[in-house]
Design a protein around this motif. Structure first.
Motif, PDB file in Angstrom:
ATOM      1  N   HIS A 108       0.522  -0.916   0.567  1.00 15.39           N
ATOM      2  CA  HIS A 108      -0.258   0.207  -0.424  1.00 15.39           C
ATOM      3  C   HIS A 108       0.791   0.947  -0.007  1.00 15.39           C
ATOM      4  N   GLY A 109       2.112   0.968   0.181  1.00 14.50           N
ATOM      5  CA  GLY A 109       3.009   2.468   0.281  1.00 14.50           C
ATOM      6  C   GLY A 109       3.937   1.799   0.578  1.00 14.50           C
ATOM      7  N   VAL A 110       5.781   2.734   0.051  1.00 20.65           N
ATOM      8  CA  VAL A 110       6.275   2.658   1.115  1.00 20.65           C
ATOM      9  C   VAL A 110       7.131   4.105   1.328  1.00 20.65           C
ATOM     10  N   PHE A 111       7.640   4.017   2.470  1.00 24.07           N
ATOM     11  CA  PHE A 111       7.871   5.861   3.308  1.00 24.07           C
ATOM     12  C   PHE A 111       9.439   5.305   3.341  1.00 24.07           C
ATOM     13  N   GLU A 112       9.582   6.737   3.432  1.00 26.27           N
ATOM     14  CA  GLU A 112      11.244   6.427   4.894  1.00 26.27           C
ATOM     15  C   GLU A 112      11.265   7.405   5.644  1.00 26.27           C
ATOM     16  N   PRO A 113      11.133   7.182   6.609  1.00 26.92           N
ATOM     17  CA  PRO A 113      10.857   7.319   8.052  1.00 26.92           C
ATOM     18  C   PRO A 113      11.723   8.225   8.453  1.00 26.92           C
ATOM     19  N   ARG A 114      13.260   7.201   8.232  1.00 28.18           N
ATOM     20  CA  ARG A 114      14.616   8.079   8.534  1.00 28.18           C
ATOM     21  C   ARG A 114      15.829   8.120   7.931  1.00 28.18           C
ATOM     22  N   ALA A 115      16.323   9.122   7.105  1.00 30.99           N
ATOM     23  CA  ALA A 115      17.521   8.998   5.702  1.00 30.99           C
ATOM     24  C   ALA A 115      17.859   7.197   5.987  1.00 30.99           C
ATOM     25  N   GLY A 116      17.842   6.706   5.012  1.00 31.59           N
ATOM     26  CA  GLY A 116      18.126   5.125   4.949  1.00 31.59           C
ATOM     27  C   GLY A 116      17.944   4.308   5.106  1.00 31.59           C
ATOM     28  N   GLU A 117      16.435   4.709   5.762  1.00 32.03           N
ATOM     29  CA  GLU A 117      15.492   3.281   6.217  1.00 32.03           C
ATOM     30  C   GLU A 117      13.915   3.730   5.761  1.00 32.03           C
ATOM     31  N   LYS A 118      13.808   2.675   5.166  1.00 32.36           N
ATOM     32  CA  LYS A 118      12.718   2.331   4.551  1.00 32.36           C
ATOM     33  C   LYS A 118      11.539   1.232   5.122  1.00 32.36           C
ATOM     34  N   ALA A 119      10.201   2.165   4.594  1.00 33.71           N
ATOM     35  CA  ALA A 119       8.783   0.810   5.051  1.00 33.71           C
ATOM     36  C   ALA A 119       7.721   0.999   5.021  1.00 33.71           C
ATOM     37  N   ILE A 120       8.377  -0.537   4.707  1.00 35.33           N
ATOM     38  CA  ILE A 120       6.687  -0.956   3.176  1.00 35.33           C
ATOM     39  C   ILE A 120       5.462  -1.169   4.139  1.00 35.33           C
ATOM     40  N   LEU A 121       4.533  -0.682   3.227  1.00 36.04           N
ATOM     41  CA  LEU A 121       3.191  -0.658   4.118  1.00 36.04           C
ATOM     42  C   LEU A 121       2.173  -1.701   3.529  1.00 36.04           C
ATOM     43  N   MET A 122       1.641  -3.051   4.250  1.00 31.69           N
ATOM     44  CA  MET A 122       0.870  -3.956   3.402  1.00 31.69           C
ATOM     45  C   MET A 122      -0.426  -4.628   4.033  1.00 31.69           C
ATOM     46  N   GLU A 123      -0.748  -4.853   3.181  1.00 33.47           N
ATOM     47  CA  GLU A 123      -2.153  -5.623   3.955  1.00 33.47           C
ATOM     48  C   GLU A 123      -1.423  -6.562   5.168  1.00 33.47           C
ATOM     49  N   TYR A 124      -2.554  -6.236   5.541  1.00 35.87           N
ATOM     50  CA  TYR A 124      -2.379  -7.137   7.330  1.00 35.87           C
ATOM     51  C   TYR A 124      -2.681  -8.854   6.810  1.00 35.87           C
TER      52      TYR A 124
END
Length: 320
Positions: A108-124
């Motif tokens: 559902h989306g890809v975020f970058e909370p902090r530099a060099g860090e990725k957060a992948i939002l997926m269905e639960y």
């Protein structure tokens, strides 16, 4: 056995080489555009996500159950560690963001909370993983596994048709909902097959990332078993997964026994006897697993062939 061990030591690299993913920069040209993104899903700000609990931990990050503050929708959020190889981070995020199949976990989306860090939002997936269900409830019945097989094979069919080889099919990477929908997840070590198979075979030795216990003979010893059938490894991994879930333990060793080192694992998988079946196992189930666990990759059934197997047809009927 001594000669086999000597040959393996000559041709297998120790440790296994790192997966090269530099070829994936043009990934999205191989895949359809995703049908949804963060704007459509209504999650536009990472700070709107509330962590509820930890769903799982891996070598590269942590997966959380999260709730969106405005819509109260529940998602899974995979936060990849900051010190993880940047190519790995971009690789998994890019694959997930381009995939759209009912048999593969949706991004559902890809975020970058902090530099060099990725957060992948997926269905639960509210029932967790097949591994978690197995640990809680014990072995699966043949009928349940037939339904699971049908779904995973359809997921693999989609991936293979779009030039993706997963390379890490196992119980903990197959997510489940409470109504027993099963979806393939975790594309951290997946690889894109560019062009014709022969080109992919040239780089097959780079496909050694993943979980060794579920690796096919050709991935563990390409010198002996060849390297031209790049998609066949996913079929082998599925066969090991299903048999393990049915017999209640890793099928290449007796219950309660684990390999003392990875060389013992390679010897058993590549040159040992085929796993045995419970006495009550049906002929359809035996036949299906044997088609998956054919040591010669060129003789192993393809995903399309397996979808027409009588055992899988039973799983299709159960899902209707």
């Amino acid at each position: 056995m001594v000669l086999i061990r000597h040959r393996l030591q000559q041709h297998l690299k120790l440790p296994l080489p790192e997966l090269e993913i530099s070829e994936c920069s043009t990934l999205c040209t191989f895949l359809p555009k995703p049908m949804s993104d963060t704007t459509i899903q209504g999650v536009g700000d990472f700070m709107d996500l509330e962590k509820l609990c930890v769903l799982g931990r891996g070598n590269y990050g942590i997966v959380y159950k999260v709730r969106h503050g405005q819509t109260l929708a529940i998602y899974a959020l995979k936060i990849i560690k900051q010190d993880t190889n940047e190519a790995y981070v971009s690789h998994e995020a890019e694959i997930l963001n381009c995939i759209d199949s009912p048999f593969v976990v949706k991004c559902h989306g890809v975020f970058e909370p902090r530099a060099g860090e990725k957060a992948i939002l997926m269905e639960y997936m509210d029932a967790g993983t097949l591994d978690g269900i197995f640990r809680a409830n014990g072995p699966f019945s043949e009928a349940s596994l037939a339904h699971i097989s049908y779904q995973v094979l359809n997921g693999l069919k989609y991936l293979h048709e779009h030039n993706i080889v997963h390379l890490d099919i196992k119980p903990s990477n197959l997510l489940v909902s409470k109504d027993m929908k099963v979806k393939i997840a975790d594309f951290g070590v997946s690889k894109i097959v560019h062009g014709i198979v022969s080109r992919a075979a040239t780089n097959y030795h780079n496909m050694c990332e993943g979980t060794r216990a579920y690796m096919s003979p050709e991935r563990l010893d390409s010198h002996t078993f060849g390297s031209g059938c790049v998609y066949a490894g996913d079929v082998w991994s599925l066969g090991v997964t299903l048999l393990e879930l049915h017999v209640g333990h890793f099928p290449f060793f007796p219950a309660g026994k684990k390999p003392t080192n990875w060389m013992e694992l390679v010897l058993v998988i590549c040159f040992g006897e085929s796993p045995s079946f419970p006495k009550e196992a049906s002929e359809e189930f035996r036949s299906f697993i044997k088609c998956c666990l054919e040591k010669e990759p060129s003789k192993r059934w393809t995903v399309s062939q397996l979808l027409s197997h009588p055992y899988v047809c039973l799983g299709e009927k159960l899902g209707k």
